[in-house]
Design an enzyme around this catalytic site. Structure first.
Site, mmCIF file in Angstrom:
data_model
loop_
_atom_site.group_PDB
_atom_site.id
_atom_site.type_symbol
_atom_site.label_atom_id
_atom_site.label_comp_id
_atom_site.label_asym_id
_atom_site.label_seq_id
_atom_site.Cartn_x
_atom_site.Cartn_y
_atom_site.Cartn_z
ATOM 1 C CB CYS A 48 17.705 12.960 38.251
ATOM 2 S SG CYS A 48 18.341 14.428 37.469
ATOM 3 C CG HIS A 105 16.204 16.831 34.811
ATOM 4 N ND1 HIS A 105 17.228 16.174 35.424
ATOM 5 C CD2 HIS A 105 16.766 17.621 33.875
ATOM 6 C CE1 HIS A 105 18.369 16.536 34.889
ATOM 7 N NE2 HIS A 105 18.112 17.429 33.952
#
Length: 161
Positions: A48, A105
């Site tokens: 991701c 993230h």
């Protein structure tokens, strides 16, 4: 509005949402889908962090060292280089308000890597990648776990988070 199917798709299942022919009623997501441009065919990375970096920069992750299976983990000093200009920064420059809900993230070793320092007016979500939506706890190893839920805005007076 930009709605990532990575966040809505992971939790609900891509084909479970009503606008994709599913049985789960998702009226607000359906309305956003009807009134938006839907990007349904695009390349992603195996992890991701590189996929998010590619979306926000508009560049291939190998151009700035985030290709392959390189994710940003807790306790790590790495992240998306702060010299990269991101989509929300560009949108802010032309007068848009920018908000991020969900998973960041892309680095959080210092404040300059966090969403509100990278072009978002408001952020509510998780800095890391393996947090749960229910307990808000993250676990990425024996000494890399903890609470991961943040709400940030940029203080326009002094630029602090």
């Amino acid at each position: 509005a930009v709605v990532s199917t990575q966040s809505t798709g992971n939790d609900l299942g891509y084909f479970n949402k009503e606008y994709n022919g599913g049985e789960i009623k998702t009226p607000y997501i359906d309305r956003l889908a009807r009134e938006s441009i839907q990007l349904r065919r695009h390349y992603t990375q195996p992890m991701c962090s590189p996929s998010r970096a590619a979306f926000f920069t508009g560049r291939y992750p190998f151009r700035y060292g985030m290709s392959g299976a390189r994710a940003v983990y807790y306790g790590s000093r790495n992240g998306l280089n702060t010299s990269e200009i991101l989509l929300p920064q560009t949108l802010q420059e032309v007068g848009y308000s920018t908000y991020l809900f969900g998973k960041w993230h892309l680095g959080f070793a210092d404040w300059n890597m966090t969403p509100v320092k990278r072009g978002f007016d408001y952020f509510y979500g998780m800095y890391g990648g393996s947090s749960t939506y229910y307990t808000h706890m993250s676990y990425e190893g024996p000494r890399q776990s903890g609470y991961d839920l943040f709400e940030d805005t940029l203080n326009e007076t002094n630029g602090d988070v």
